[in-house]
Design a protein around this motif. Structure first.
Motif, PDB file in Angstrom:
ATOM      1  N   ILE A 296      38.051  51.094  28.356  1.00  0.00           N
ATOM      2  CA  ILE A 296      36.503  51.302  29.180  1.00  0.00           C
ATOM      3  C   ILE A 296      36.053  49.633  29.539  1.00  0.00           C
ATOM      4  O   ILE A 296      34.943  50.037  30.168  1.00  0.00           O
ATOM      5  N   TRP A 297      36.703  48.500  29.150  1.00  0.00           N
ATOM      6  CA  TRP A 297      36.887  47.536  30.171  1.00  0.00           C
ATOM      7  C   TRP A 297      37.128  46.625  30.423  1.00  0.00           C
ATOM      8  O   TRP A 297      38.549  46.920  30.413  1.00  0.00           O
ATOM      9  N   PRO A 298      37.904  45.688  31.815  1.00  0.00           N
ATOM     10  CA  PRO A 298      38.254  45.570  32.585  1.00  0.00           C
ATOM     11  C   PRO A 298      39.166  44.757  31.951  1.00  0.00           C
ATOM     12  O   PRO A 298      40.673  44.970  32.001  1.00  0.00           O
ATOM     13  N   GLY A 299      39.112  44.353  30.818  1.00  0.00           N
ATOM     14  CA  GLY A 299      39.883  43.264  30.216  1.00  0.00           C
ATOM     15  C   GLY A 299      41.273  42.810  30.818  1.00  0.00           C
ATOM     16  O   GLY A 299      40.751  41.886  31.763  1.00  0.00           O
ATOM     17  N   CYS A 300      41.928  42.763  30.622  1.00  0.00           N
ATOM     18  CA  CYS A 300      43.741  42.700  30.842  1.00  0.00           C
ATOM     19  C   CYS A 300      43.258  42.652  32.777  1.00  0.00           C
ATOM     20  O   CYS A 300      43.698  41.451  33.231  1.00  0.00           O
ATOM     21  N   PHE A 301      42.624  43.342  33.225  1.00  0.00           N
ATOM     22  CA  PHE A 301      42.500  43.641  34.934  1.00  0.00           C
ATOM     23  C   PHE A 301      41.778  43.424  35.555  1.00  0.00           C
ATOM     24  O   PHE A 301      41.336  42.745  36.837  1.00  0.00           O
ATOM     25  N   ARG A 302      40.650  41.552  34.690  1.00  0.00           N
ATOM     26  CA  ARG A 302      39.940  40.867  35.744  1.00  0.00           C
ATOM     27  C   ARG A 302      40.730  40.060  36.288  1.00  0.00           C
ATOM     28  O   ARG A 302      40.623  39.446  37.098  1.00  0.00           O
ATOM     29  N   CYS A 303      41.727  40.005  35.490  1.00  0.00           N
ATOM     30  CA  CYS A 303      42.916  38.905  36.729  1.00  0.00           C
ATOM     31  C   CYS A 303      43.948  39.910  37.089  1.00  0.00           C
ATOM     32  O   CYS A 303      44.524  39.484  38.155  1.00  0.00           O
ATOM     33  N   HIS A 304      44.784  40.542  35.955  1.00  0.00           N
ATOM     34  CA  HIS A 304      45.563  41.582  36.636  1.00  0.00           C
ATOM     35  C   HIS A 304      44.795  42.182  37.940  1.00  0.00           C
ATOM     36  O   HIS A 304      45.581  43.713  37.018  1.00  0.00           O
ATOM     37  N   ASP A 305      44.912  42.511  38.307  1.00  0.00           N
ATOM     38  CA  ASP A 305      44.284  43.699  39.189  1.00  0.00           C
ATOM     39  C   ASP A 305      45.675  43.382  40.518  1.00  0.00           C
ATOM     40  O   ASP A 305      44.777  44.754  41.645  1.00  0.00           O
ATOM     41  N   GLY A 306      46.038  42.768  41.154  1.00  0.00           N
ATOM     42  CA  GLY A 306      47.243  42.639  42.408  1.00  0.00           C
ATOM     43  C   GLY A 306      46.389  41.816  43.158  1.00  0.00           C
ATOM     44  O   GLY A 306      46.613  41.369  44.608  1.00  0.00           O
ATOM     45  N   SER A 307      45.470  41.379  42.992  1.00  0.00           N
ATOM     46  CA  SER A 307      44.585  40.831  44.037  1.00  0.00           C
ATOM     47  C   SER A 307      43.773  39.804  43.982  1.00  0.00           C
ATOM     48  O   SER A 307      43.760  38.839  45.089  1.00  0.00           O
ATOM     49  N   HIS A 308      45.040  38.441  43.473  1.00  0.00           N
ATOM     50  CA  HIS A 308      44.655  37.449  42.862  1.00  0.00           C
ATOM     51  C   HIS A 308      45.569  36.689  43.526  1.00  0.00           C
ATOM     52  O   HIS A 308      47.022  37.106  42.849  1.00  0.00           O
ATOM     53  N   LYS A 309      45.412  35.876  44.824  1.00  0.00           N
ATOM     54  CA  LYS A 309      47.478  35.883  45.146  1.00  0.00           C
ATOM     55  C   LYS A 309      46.911  33.796  45.027  1.00  0.00           C
ATOM     56  O   LYS A 309      46.089  33.304  45.590  1.00  0.00           O
ATOM     57  N   THR A 310      47.790  33.214  45.220  1.00  0.00           N
ATOM     58  CA  THR A 310      48.280  32.160  45.735  1.00  0.00           C
ATOM     59  C   THR A 310      47.659  31.722  47.588  1.00  0.00           C
ATOM     60  O   THR A 310      47.534  33.324  48.297  1.00  0.00           O
ATOM     61  N   ASP A 311      47.512  30.474  47.895  1.00  0.00           N
ATOM     62  CA  ASP A 311      46.438  30.621  49.646  1.00  0.00           C
ATOM     63  C   ASP A 311      47.788  30.791  50.623  1.00  0.00           C
ATOM     64  O   ASP A 311      47.250  31.670  51.995  1.00  0.00           O
ATOM     65  N   ASP A 312      49.160  30.953  49.797  1.00  0.00           N
ATOM     66  CA  ASP A 312      50.102  30.982  51.159  1.00  0.00           C
ATOM     67  C   ASP A 312      50.471  32.492  50.432  1.00  0.00           C
ATOM     68  O   ASP A 312      51.300  32.884  51.466  1.00  0.00           O
ATOM     69  N   GLY A 313      50.496  33.546  49.468  1.00  0.00           N
ATOM     70  CA  GLY A 313      50.390  34.372  49.725  1.00  0.00           C
ATOM     71  C   GLY A 313      51.504  35.039  48.986  1.00  0.00           C
ATOM     72  O   GLY A 313      52.359  35.557  49.236  1.00  0.00           O
ATOM     73  N   LYS A 314      52.473  33.540  48.482  1.00  0.00           N
ATOM     74  CA  LYS A 314      53.847  33.894  48.081  1.00  0.00           C
ATOM     75  C   LYS A 314      54.018  34.179  46.348  1.00  0.00           C
ATOM     76  O   LYS A 314      54.475  35.019  45.807  1.00  0.00           O
ATOM     77  N   LYS A 315      52.207  34.056  45.907  1.00  0.00           N
ATOM     78  CA  LYS A 315      52.677  34.744  44.191  1.00  0.00           C
ATOM     79  C   LYS A 315      51.440  35.467  44.650  1.00  0.00           C
ATOM     80  O   LYS A 315      50.250  34.803  44.695  1.00  0.00           O
ATOM     81  N   THR A 316      51.522  36.003  43.023  1.00  0.00           N
ATOM     82  CA  THR A 316      50.071  37.300  42.872  1.00  0.00           C
ATOM     83  C   THR A 316      50.063  37.065  41.431  1.00  0.00           C
ATOM     84  O   THR A 316      51.158  37.636  41.067  1.00  0.00           O
ATOM     85  N   ILE A 317      48.846  37.418  40.733  1.00  0.00           N
ATOM     86  CA  ILE A 317      49.537  37.637  39.279  1.00  0.00           C
ATOM     87  C   ILE A 317      49.190  38.755  39.671  1.00  0.00           C
ATOM     88  O   ILE A 317      48.483  40.095  39.589  1.00  0.00           O
ATOM     89  N   PRO A 318      50.644  39.534  38.919  1.00  0.00           N
ATOM     90  CA  PRO A 318      51.010  41.159  39.291  1.00  0.00           C
ATOM     91  C   PRO A 318      49.868  42.003  38.013  1.00  0.00           C
ATOM     92  O   PRO A 318      49.702  42.052  36.843  1.00  0.00           O
ATOM     93  N   ALA A 319      50.086  43.311  39.185  1.00  0.00           N
ATOM     94  CA  ALA A 319      49.088  43.865  37.904  1.00  0.00           C
ATOM     95  C   ALA A 319      50.054  45.225  37.402  1.00  0.00           C
ATOM     96  O   ALA A 319      49.633  46.132  36.922  1.00  0.00           O
ATOM     97  N   ASP A 320      51.425  45.182  37.947  1.00  0.00           N
ATOM     98  CA  ASP A 320      52.191  46.564  37.601  1.00  0.00           C
ATOM     99  C   ASP A 320      53.439  45.826  36.113  1.00  0.00           C
ATOM    100  O   ASP A 320      54.532  46.749  36.470  1.00  0.00           O
TER     101      ASP A 320
END
Length: 500
Positions: free
Chosen positions: A427-451
């Motif tokens: 019902i609420w974003p919960g985990c997906f507040r961070c685990h949405d696949g859009s949070h990455k390091t500045d160099d793009g090499k690491k991502t907080i995974p959504a899958d």
């Protein structure tokens, strides 16, 4: 010449003698006893609150509001007695001032009676003050003293896992700072109730929420390895047959690491080897565009940023993640209509054999009523119109009305929609507040995974009947009931009532 053994005392100043003569009356003396009792109660309550290990938020009302009001009431009686005496003296009616002669039986009886009454009053003040303190310590006082404002929180608390935990254990801290703050909050709440200036709904104290280490961790052990928990969630569709659909999950609660188990699962976020920090751009901490993870042993820092977030983090408050960031409603959770009806059907409070039960009950619950009384009347008329020939319609109406009283509070504008519950992500974003696949390091090499859902839970079985017996230890892919599941954001459609 021998000195006078009983020298005549120097004459009192005329003005002072005048007012003392006026004060020699039973009204003023009664007021003096009342004022003295108030001072005694103030000192007693203040001492109790000061030296006990746990502060009481409402003691400030007794010490700094009630006791002073009683003192001024006593002072008013003193002044009233002075005014009456002065009026009599001016009019010539006051011929004899109060004079106690212990040689006269009547005076002795009056004096003894007055002293005894004064002592009884002081003892009653001490006993009543302590009993009042005990009352303000109770959960019932916190929940019912301000009946309308706190009714939603108190009702939800009674059904919560923390229903045996006293309110003050979580809401009031120890030490000088929380002590003063609790007193100010108590007096401020009294003022709001007296003036009707009550926020509707009562806001979650996100800004000044006590750290989890001072509340949750007094009972719960962050480093404790919990492991896996097998849990089945029962749901029912809004069709004619109220078709059951259950999801059996293996929740990988894991632990924060330590001697009792590895660092794994959902409680990895409480990992003592890492510190997780974040920035929220909204007051309810639902929008988290920036996350920082620090490895304690090596000092390595990794920053993840949402691609749309370009602000300087220094402009925001950086919060260290703790229990309350996911367990946002540990003791005051309001069930959504879908959750309330699903639970009622599962435990047998509502009869699933009634055609289109889920749809009609949820429809009756989500109507925007202005008052609880209006809700009770219209829920009854709505369900009776939907089931004119149902033999058990009275029981259906009563159960639905109870679901409403337990979870909906129109007078305070409170229900499941106003307080985010971040356990899970339906019902609420919960985990997906961070685990949405859009949070990455500045160099793009690491991502907080959504899958990587299987890191936190595994779907052992889903569906109904025989389907729930077909367990898959490796986990099943989630299948949506009536459409292909393409998006990880469940909350974009699931509102707690009917899907968008």
């Amino acid at each position: 010449m021998q000195p006078d053994e009983n020298p005549t005392p120097p004459p009192r100043p005329r003005l002072l003698q005048y007012w003392i003569s006026l004060s020699e009356n039973w009204i003023s003396l009664t007021g003096a006893v009342f004022a003295a009792g108030s001072v005694f109660a103030f000192l007693l309550l203040f001492s109790i609150d000061l030296f006990l290990p746990r502060s009481n938020p409402y003691m400030g009302i007794l010490v700094y509001v009630v006791a002073p009001l009683c003192f001024f009431a006593g002072l008013s009686l003193i002044l009233a007695g002075l005014w009456v005496q002065r009026s009599k003296k001016i009019s010539g009616q006051l011929h004899v001032r109060l004079h106690i002669d212990l040689s006269r039986p009547r005076d002795r009886k009056l004096l003894i009676g007055f002293v005894l009454c004064a002592l009884v009053f002081l003892l009653a003040t001490a006993f009543g003050s302590y009993q009042t303190y005990q009352s303000t310590e109770s959960v019932q006082f916190c929940g019912t003293a301000c009946h309308v404002p706190m009714k939603p929180e108190y009702t939800a608390y009674l059904y919560s896992p923390h229903a045996r935990v006293a309110c003050v254990d979580c809401h009031v801290g120890t030490g000088a700072g929380p002590y003063v703050q609790s007193k100010l909050n108590g007096v401020h709440q009294l003022y709001d109730v007296a003036t009707g200036n009550i926020p509707r709904p009562i806001e979650t104290p996100v800004k000044n929420l006590r750290p989890a280490r001072d509340t949750c961790e007094q009972c719960h052990w962050p480093e404790k390895f919990i492991g896996n928990i097998d849990r089945t969630y029962y749901h029912y569709l809004s069709d004619d047959a109220n078709t059951p659909f259950a999801v059996r999950l293996l929740l990988k609660v894991g632990g924060g690491g330590g001697a009792s188990g590895p660092q794994s699962g959902i409680h990895w976020h409480m990992n003592v080897a890492n510190k997780v920090e974040y920035i929220a751009t909204d007051t309810q901490r639902q929008v988290i565009p920036w996350v920082r993870v620090t490895e304690i042993a090596t000092g390595k820092v990794t920053v993840f940023r949402d691609k749309k977030f370009h602000d300087d983090p220094a402009k925001y408050t950086v919060r260290t993640m703790d229990c309350m960031d996911c367990h946002t409603r540990p003791a005051h959770r309001f069930l959504s209509p879908n959750e309330a009806v699903d639970e009622a059907i599962t435990v047998g409070q509502l009869d699933r054999s009634v055609p289109k039960l889920k749809f009609n009950v949820v429809t009756a619950l989500i109507v925007p009523y202005q008052t609880t009384d209006e809700a009770m009347q219209k829920i009854a008329s709505s369900l009776r119109a939907s089931y004119p020939n149902l033999a058990g319609v009275d029981g259906l109406v009563a159960e639905t009305q109870q679901l409403y009283r337990d979870n909906f509070f129109p007078e305070m504008k409170t229900d499941w929609r106003v307080h985010p519950d971040n356990i899970g992500h339906k019902i609420w974003p919960g985990c997906f507040r961070c685990h949405d696949g859009s949070h990455k390091t500045d160099d793009g090499k690491k991502t907080i995974p959504a899958d990587n859902c299987n890191e936190c839970h595994v779907i052992l079985a889903q569906g109904s009947g025989e389907q729930l017996k077909q367990l898959n230890a490796d986990g099943n892919d989630f299948f949506h009931i009536d459409s292909t599941y393409l998006d990880f954001s469940c909350a974009s459609c699931h509102t707690g009532a009917f899907p968008k």
